[in-house]
Design an enzyme around this catalytic site. Structure first.
Site, PDB file in Angstrom:
ATOM      1  N   SER A  61     -54.485  26.126  -1.287  1.00  0.00           N
ATOM      2  CA  SER A  61     -55.643  25.726  -0.478  1.00  0.00           C
ATOM      3  C   SER A  61     -56.077  26.852   0.462  1.00  0.00           C
ATOM      4  O   SER A  61     -55.286  27.715   0.828  1.00  0.00           O
ATOM      5  CB  SER A  61     -55.303  24.493   0.355  1.00  0.00           C
ATOM      6  OG  SER A  61     -54.810  23.469  -0.476  1.00  0.00           O
TER       7      SER A  61
HETATM    8  N1  SAH Z   1     -50.565  22.561  -0.988  1.00  0.00           N
HETATM    9  C1  SAH Z   1     -50.729  23.272  -2.200  1.00  0.00           C
HETATM   10  C2  SAH Z   1     -51.894  22.732  -2.988  1.00  0.00           C
HETATM   11  C3  SAH Z   1     -51.694  22.878  -4.432  1.00  0.00           C
HETATM   12  S1  SAH Z   1     -52.948  22.162  -5.433  1.00  0.00           S
HETATM   13  C4  SAH Z   1     -50.978  24.748  -1.909  1.00  0.00           C
HETATM   14  O1  SAH Z   1     -51.610  25.052  -0.910  1.00  0.00           O
HETATM   15  O2  SAH Z   1     -50.537  25.585  -2.688  1.00  0.00           O
HETATM   16  C5  SAH Z   1     -52.365  20.527  -5.665  1.00  0.00           C
HETATM   17  C6  SAH Z   1     -51.063  20.360  -6.373  1.00  0.00           C
HETATM   18  O3  SAH Z   1     -50.847  18.960  -6.553  1.00  0.00           O
HETATM   19  C7  SAH Z   1     -50.993  20.971  -7.743  1.00  0.00           C
HETATM   20  O4  SAH Z   1     -49.933  21.877  -7.802  1.00  0.00           O
HETATM   21  C8  SAH Z   1     -50.767  19.769  -8.666  1.00  0.00           C
HETATM   22  O5  SAH Z   1     -49.920  20.082  -9.752  1.00  0.00           O
HETATM   23  C9  SAH Z   1     -50.131  18.777  -7.743  1.00  0.00           C
HETATM   24  N2  SAH Z   1     -50.247  17.386  -8.156  1.00  0.00           N
HETATM   25  C10 SAH Z   1     -51.291  16.747  -8.724  1.00  0.00           C
HETATM   26  N3  SAH Z   1     -50.980  15.452  -8.951  1.00  0.00           N
HETATM   27  C11 SAH Z   1     -49.696  15.271  -8.522  1.00  0.00           C
HETATM   28  C12 SAH Z   1     -48.797  14.166  -8.499  1.00  0.00           C
HETATM   29  N4  SAH Z   1     -49.154  12.945  -8.950  1.00  0.00           N
HETATM   30  N5  SAH Z   1     -47.564  14.353  -7.984  1.00  0.00           N
HETATM   31  C13 SAH Z   1     -47.169  15.573  -7.524  1.00  0.00           C
HETATM   32  N6  SAH Z   1     -47.976  16.638  -7.531  1.00  0.00           N
HETATM   33  C14 SAH Z   1     -49.224  16.511  -8.006  1.00  0.00           C
END
Ligand code: SAH
Length: 430
Positions: A61
């Site tokens: 993000s």
């Molecule tokens: N906070 C992270 C954001 C990553 S994007 C950062 O700043 O790097 C969102 C993430 O949520 C992705 O890696 C995706 O794989 C994960 N995600 C999506 N659905 C999910 C679920 N049901 N359970 C766990 N993770 C999930």
């Protein structure tokens, strides 16, 4: 590039100027090396005012979004926080400086593994990470003093509300892909929830059991062609194998995987061996030993399968497979028996599917002690080599192994055979 300077500018220009004043949040952002959470090629952009790709179609993000969501939790320092969507692990790292414990869930095992390594590198000891579907929350650790969801949900998942302590807030982006709103829902004394809209936002989708089927579906999956469906099934097994790396049963799982792969299972143990060795390099050789042991024992099962089943299916093979005659079978069998050690060794050391040869060894009834010895030596050598490379070169070795290792071991084998043939030829002409 001076990352510390870039980081200070990021905090001043992107965060403070946009009216985030919580000093503890600013401090956490100042001391968290965001560039470690992106691929080397993207490091020069790590402190820019944007989200960046982290692989697997996911993103880290934007710094301002991380700061806003963190500040929205209103942290005091003693909280236990649940994060859904570890991704790169950057948000997790920020939180880990601000609360007593962070529980974080990621559904993609390879991302989780990478995040785990950075947490170790930064000595963040108050993070519990698990691979799985975060939409069901983390029941046995609930209630939480705050929940932060870093992927967009079509609606507010009620599981998260149920796992909030009184006075705690859920921060979650909600709505369709192109117009999401960041919500804060706070549990009040009377068991209800106050709802605030914080800002517009855009997140990758939350994918899981407890999100609505229409909006939460994986956009990538909708458009795959039939050909890709097959790969995605294998990919799912692959991810499932990898997910064991994050559990307390990782080593037993490695033994079982190595065992199964030597007779029927399609995913090689190297996958798990690599993940484990990268996460805990000091244990790499132990993991290699576990894999070699499991694989050798599994080879014996493969041998037994070949030995026992052949008489049952031989007729079928001779009748229905064109060109598969008893004479040819005899010829191949003679060769196999004659070069028993080296044939098993070659199959055990290289990417030639090992199970084919363990079963064949049983079919041709080669000498069992020699079979076991050759298995033990070749499997140990292979797995020790992989573990040693990872221990020595870390993540760089992973890229190399995934790209070239198989090719390299094959080339070594071919060179060896060529050398042997030359040697024999040379001896003959003496
Ligand atoms: N906070 C992270 C954001 C990553 S994007 C950062 O700043 O790097 C969102 C993430 O949520 C992705 O890696 C995706 O794989 C994960 N995600 C999506 N659905 C999910 C679920 N049901 N359970 C766990 N993770 C999930």
């Amino acid at each position: 590039m001076d990352y510390a300077v870039a980081r200070r500018r990021m905090v001043e220009n992107q965060i403070m100027r946009r009216n985030i004043t919580d000093q503890s949040v600013l401090d956490a952002m100042l001391k968290t090396p965001r560039h470690l959470f992106v691929d080397e090629g993207l490091r020069p952009h790590a402190y820019s005012d944007a989200s960046l790709p982290i692989g697997e179609k996911q993103t880290i993000s934007q710094p301002f979004m991380v700061a806003s969501m963190t500040a929205a939790l209103g942290l005091q320092g003693q909280e236990r926080i649940l994060e859904i969507g570890t991704g790169s692990g950057y948000q997790t790292a920020i939180l880990s400086h601000l609360v007593s414990r962070v529980y974080t869930i990621e559904r993609i095992a390879s991302l989780a593994g990478r995040a785990r390594r950075i947490f170790d590198q930064l000595s963040l000891t108050n993070v519990n990470l698990k691979v799985g579907d975060g939409t069901i929350g983390w029941l046995d650790q609930a209630p939480f003093d705050g929940i932060i969801v870093t992927a967009g949900a079509p609606d507010v998942p009620t599981e998260f509300l149920d796992q909030l302590a009184v006075g705690a807030a859920l921060i979650v982006p909600v709505g369709p892909q192109d117009r999401q709103v960041l919500l804060r829902l706070t549990r009040t004394e009377d068991g209800r929830f106050s709802r605030e809209e914080l800002m517009d936002c855009r997140f990758v989708p939350l994918i899981g059991e407890k999100v609505g089927p229409t909006m939460g579906s994986d956009n990538g999956r909708v458009s795959v062609s039939p050909g890709e469906e097959g790969t995605s099934r294998i990919k799912r097994i692959y991810d499932w194998v990898l997910s064991w790396a994050e559990t307390p049963y990782a080593v037993p799982a490695l033994v079982v995987l190595a065992f199964a792969e030597a007779s029927f299972f399609p995913i090689p143990p190297d996958v798990l061996l690599i993940a484990l060795s990268l996460a805990r390099p000091q244990n790499a050789l132990r993991y290699a030993f576990a894999a070699a042991l499991g694989s050798t024992c599994g080879g014996i099962l493969g041998y037994a399968i070949g030995y026992g089943l052949w008489t049952l299916v031989a007729d079928w093979f001779f009748t229905y497979i064109p060109g598969f005659t008893p004479a040819l079978f005899q010829q191949v069998g003679d060769l196999f028996v004659r070069y028993d050690f080296w044939t098993v060794f070659a199959a055990g050391f290289t990417p030639i599917p090992y199970k084919v040869f363990t079963i064949a060894a049983g079919v041709f009834k080669i000498n069992l002690p020699i079979f076991i010895l050759a298995s033990l030596v070749s499997r140990s050598l292979r797995f020790y080599l992989v573990a040693w490379l990872l221990r020595r070169y870390g993540d760089r070795a992973r890229a190399f192994i995934e790209r070239y290792f198989n090719l390299l071991t094959l080339v070594v084998l071919i060179l060896l055979v060529v050398a042997l043939v030359f040697w024999k030829f040379f001896l003959h002409t003496q």
